[in-house]
Design a protein around this motif. Structure first.
Motif, PDB file in Angstrom:
ATOM      1  N   PRO A 149       0.832  -1.208   0.000  1.00 18.55           N
ATOM      2  CA  PRO A 149       0.000   0.000   0.000  1.00 18.55           C
ATOM      3  C   PRO A 149       0.865   1.255   0.000  1.00 18.55           C
ATOM      4  N   PHE A 150       0.295   2.352  -0.507  1.00 17.91           N
ATOM      5  CA  PHE A 150       1.048   3.600  -0.595  1.00 17.91           C
ATOM      6  C   PHE A 150       1.492   4.072   0.787  1.00 17.91           C
ATOM      7  N   THR A 151       0.624   3.932   1.767  1.00 17.45           N
ATOM      8  CA  THR A 151       0.953   4.285   3.157  1.00 17.45           C
ATOM      9  C   THR A 151       0.573   3.107   4.050  1.00 17.45           C
TER      10      THR A 151
ATOM     11  N   SER B 206      -2.840   2.373   6.311  1.00 19.15           N
ATOM     12  CA  SER B 206      -3.649   1.191   5.987  1.00 19.15           C
ATOM     13  C   SER B 206      -3.801   0.294   7.209  1.00 19.15           C
ATOM     14  N   SER B 207      -2.721   0.135   7.962  1.00 17.76           N
ATOM     15  CA  SER B 207      -2.784  -0.671   9.183  1.00 17.76           C
ATOM     16  C   SER B 207      -3.720  -0.038  10.211  1.00 17.76           C
ATOM     17  N   MET B 208      -3.648   1.272  10.352  1.00 19.77           N
ATOM     18  CA  MET B 208      -4.551   1.960  11.269  1.00 19.77           C
ATOM     19  C   MET B 208      -6.004   1.778  10.844  1.00 19.77           C
ATOM     20  N   ALA B 209      -6.255   1.886   9.539  1.00 20.50           N
ATOM     21  CA  ALA B 209      -7.625   1.730   9.039  1.00 20.50           C
ATOM     22  C   ALA B 209      -8.135   0.313   9.298  1.00 20.50           C
ATOM     23  N   ARG B 210      -7.293  -0.715   9.067  1.00 22.28           N
ATOM     24  CA  ARG B 210      -7.710  -2.098   9.338  1.00 22.28           C
ATOM     25  C   ARG B 210      -7.978  -2.309  10.820  1.00 22.28           C
TER      26      ARG B 210
END
Length: 652
Positions: A421-423, A427-431
């Motif tokens: 992923p770009f960030t 992405s980890s925070m969103a998951r």
């Protein structure tokens, strides 16, 4: 969750697939708990606690800046204080350190005295000019000079100039010397006022140096992260050599400075104050020199016995350095976590202060003044609020651990790094927010369950200090120690459970069980990583503190005649250690996550076609070297068709 049938394909250990929400009941429970915390805040605001804290109130139950209702049995209550917006204390320097309050009658006034008032005539003139009572409301300003109770119900003379504190509307004396007794009560170990004066003067004189050295500690921590990223293969030996040089050299310099200062003290021809400062510095340098010598000897012995157990640690450090190259935002994790904690703690303290002024106004028959007391059922709000401090703080820290785990797992199990992923951090925070908040709530609650009794026992031990017998004291200390050890073990297991959740999207208990099994199967490696790896990171912290302290010694040495070194050097070294700990703890988390990923990878893959490793080249070289030495398979056990970290079943 049942067993999977034999026709199901073998588990593909890769994140971002088959995501599902975990521990939903715990998320609901945590949400309800947070709603309860918000209700406590709302209750404190609705019952006037927030208004009384911000606007202030007098000793008769009147809130300043508003029209008040009558309180039964209190003749001076129920007054219109719309024009009187500031709280004035008759004796602002009479501080009760134990109960954290000012033992003085307080009044609502329209203006704080800006000039010193030396006589009761001055009080009368101020009251008539400003329409504010500076004596109790039952004394008319025209009678300030002659009233029989003027020495009890009027301010203690002389009245020092004061100004209103922004937001909180309290008249605070501009001359803070009246709070000297409070400082003496806090700093109980200082028995000589002159020593306290010289130490504080040393801090004030060296404030620019202290600030500069704190910035240096921050820069050194960032440099250490860069060093870890680019020269991780030789990091262990570089740190070892530097720490040996730094510790031995620093100890030698301290003894040299002690001898130099002692010689200078013998030939001292300066003023008496200069001689006292020099004597304080000689004593401080002697203490520092002895402490540094003991620390250096212990450090060298430990380094000697741990010198050979570094192979896997070096490989993991090398990969961790690559992780920071691909995920540079990991370096910022301590900042936003600290910011979140600070915002929550400010909110928590504000609500606690609101609760302190919430309750029913009750007349104290001994003093005739009004106090706000919470009834018994409402007192449980304070305990609920205290539990919230621990649980939510642990939840915030767990969120950081899950965010780091998710991003590192994504890096490890992505073969083509260009497809990441770009960030990955975002992405980890969103998951985590979408799927795994319940897991964090459960894990942080378990830590809270252990931490609360430990803190209670610690408080009881401090309150009974000097009163209990030796047996009771020993039992209390043993209980506190056992709970502390249990808390640390659970915290380590929680961190690995979050990693397993990031890989498999399983619930907390399942992830904790799976992670525990993997850790037990790799017990020797776990021991090596948690001794050698943590020790290396500890060396990094020591190096940062040593360099900062060494720079502080050199800078403060130019002020030897008028600066006491004890407190400035302590402040600088403490700040340097905290900053280094914040940065390197992130690196430590990354290494732990990489190790669990590596253990899973080596358990279910062997490098053959269709079972290729996910690991980095550096770890691959370690595996190949271990195979050549005949150690790898002995540690791994037989075969790759073993029970997997599943949600409850076995894949054939």
């Amino acid at each position: 969750m049942g067993c999977c049938n034999s026709s199901e394909s073998k588990r593909d250990w890769k994140p971002l697939e088959e995501r599902s929400c975990t521990d939903i009941p715990w998320l609901i429970l945590f949400t309800l708990f947070c709603v309860g915390m918000a209700c406590i805040c709302g209750f404190a605001i609705a019952t006037g606690g927030a208004s009384r804290l911000v606007s202030g109130y007098d000793s008769y139950g009147n809130t300043c800046g508003r029209n008040n209702s009558k309180i039964e049995g209190v003749p001076l209550s129920g007054r219109d204080m719309t024009e009187n917006k500031y709280v004035f204390f008759l004796d602002p320097c009479n501080l009760d350190v134990i109960n954290r309050k000012i033992n003085s009658i307080s009044l609502c006034v329209s203006k704080c005295p800006a000039a010193e008032l030396n006589t009761h005539k001055d009080l009368k003139q101020f009251a008539l000019n400003n329409g504010s009572h500076l004596c109790s409301y039952d004394i008319s300003p025209t009678r300030y000079v002659s009233h029989s109770e003027r020495f009890i119900k009027c301010p203690k003379l002389p009245v020092q100039p004061s100004k209103a504190v922004p937001v909180f509307h309290r008249c605070i004396p501009m001359d803070i010397s009246c709070y000297t007794r409070f400082a003496h009560a806090v700093i109980t170990y200082v028995g000589d006022d002159s020593v306290l004066h010289r130490v504080v003067a040393g801090v004030m004189t060296s404030k620019e140096i202290i600030m500069g050295l704190c910035v240096l500690a921050l820069v050194l921590s960032l440099i250490m992260m860069v060093v870890i990223r680019y020269i991780s293969l030789v990091l262990v030996w570089i740190l070892t050599v530097l720490v040996i040089i730094g510790s031995v050299g620093g100890t030698g310099i301290l003894w040299w400075l002690y001898a130099d200062h002692r010689q200078a003290l013998k030939h001292n021809t300066t003023s008496i104050l200069g001689g006292e400062v020099a004597s304080d510095n000689v004593k401080a340098l002697l203490v520092y020199s002895i402490g540094a010598t003991i620390f250096t000897v212990v450090l060298l012995l430990v380094m000697f016995f741990m010198r050979k157990r570094v192979a896997l640690t070096i490989s993991l450090f090398h990969v961790a350095g690559k992780v920071f190259i691909h995920l540079p935002l990991l370096v910022l994790q301590p900042f936003w976590t600290f910011l979140c904690l600070m915002l929550f703690w400010v909110y928590w303290i504000a609500v606690l202060l609101f609760l302190g002024t919430t309750g029913t106004p009750v007349k104290n028959n001994a003093t005739g003044l009004v106090e706000y007391q919470m009834q018994s059922p409402l007192q449980y709000m304070v305990w609920y609020h205290a539990v919230g401090l621990i649980w939510i703080s642990e939840f915030i820290l767990a969120f950081q651990q899950m965010t780091i785990a998710g991003s590192v797992v994504t890096y490890y199990f992505t073969r083509n790094k260009s497809q990441m992923p770009f960030t990955p951090i975002l992405s980890s925070m969103a998951r985590t927010i979408r799927y795994h908040l319940g897991t964090l709530a459960k894990g942080s609650f378990i830590i809270t369950l252990v931490k609360i009794p430990r803190l209670i026992l610690t408080y009881i031990h401090s309150q009974l200090k000097g009163k209990e017998n030796a047996c009771a004291r020993c039992m209390l200390k043993a209980c506190v120690c056992c709970l502390w050890c249990l808390e640390k073990c659970l915290a380590y297991l929680n961190q690995n459970a979050y990693t397993a959740t990031a890989i498999n999207s399983t619930s907390f208990c399942t992830s904790a069980r799976d992670a525990f099994v993997i850790l037990v199967e790799n017990a020797l490696r776990v021991a090596a990583i948690n001794t050698v790896g943590d020790f290396v990171l500890f060396l990094g912290k020591v190096l940062i503190v040593a360099c900062t302290g060494f720079a502080g010694i050199l800078a403060l040495n130019y002020q030897r005649e008028y600066t006491v070194w004890v407190l400035p050097l302590f402040i600088v070294c403490l700040f340097a250690f905290l900053v280094a700990h914040c940065f390197l703890s992130v690196f430590e988390n990354v290494v732990d996550v990489l190790f669990l990923c590596f253990a899973v990878d080596t358990k279910y893959n062997d490098g053959s076609p269709g079972n290729e490793y996910y690991m980095d080249k550096a770890l691959m070289e370690f595996v190949e070297n271990s195979k050549k030495m005949g150690r790898f398979k002995a540690e791994e056990g037989d075969g790759r068709e073993m029970k997997s970290m599943t949600r409850g079943g076995i894949f054939a």
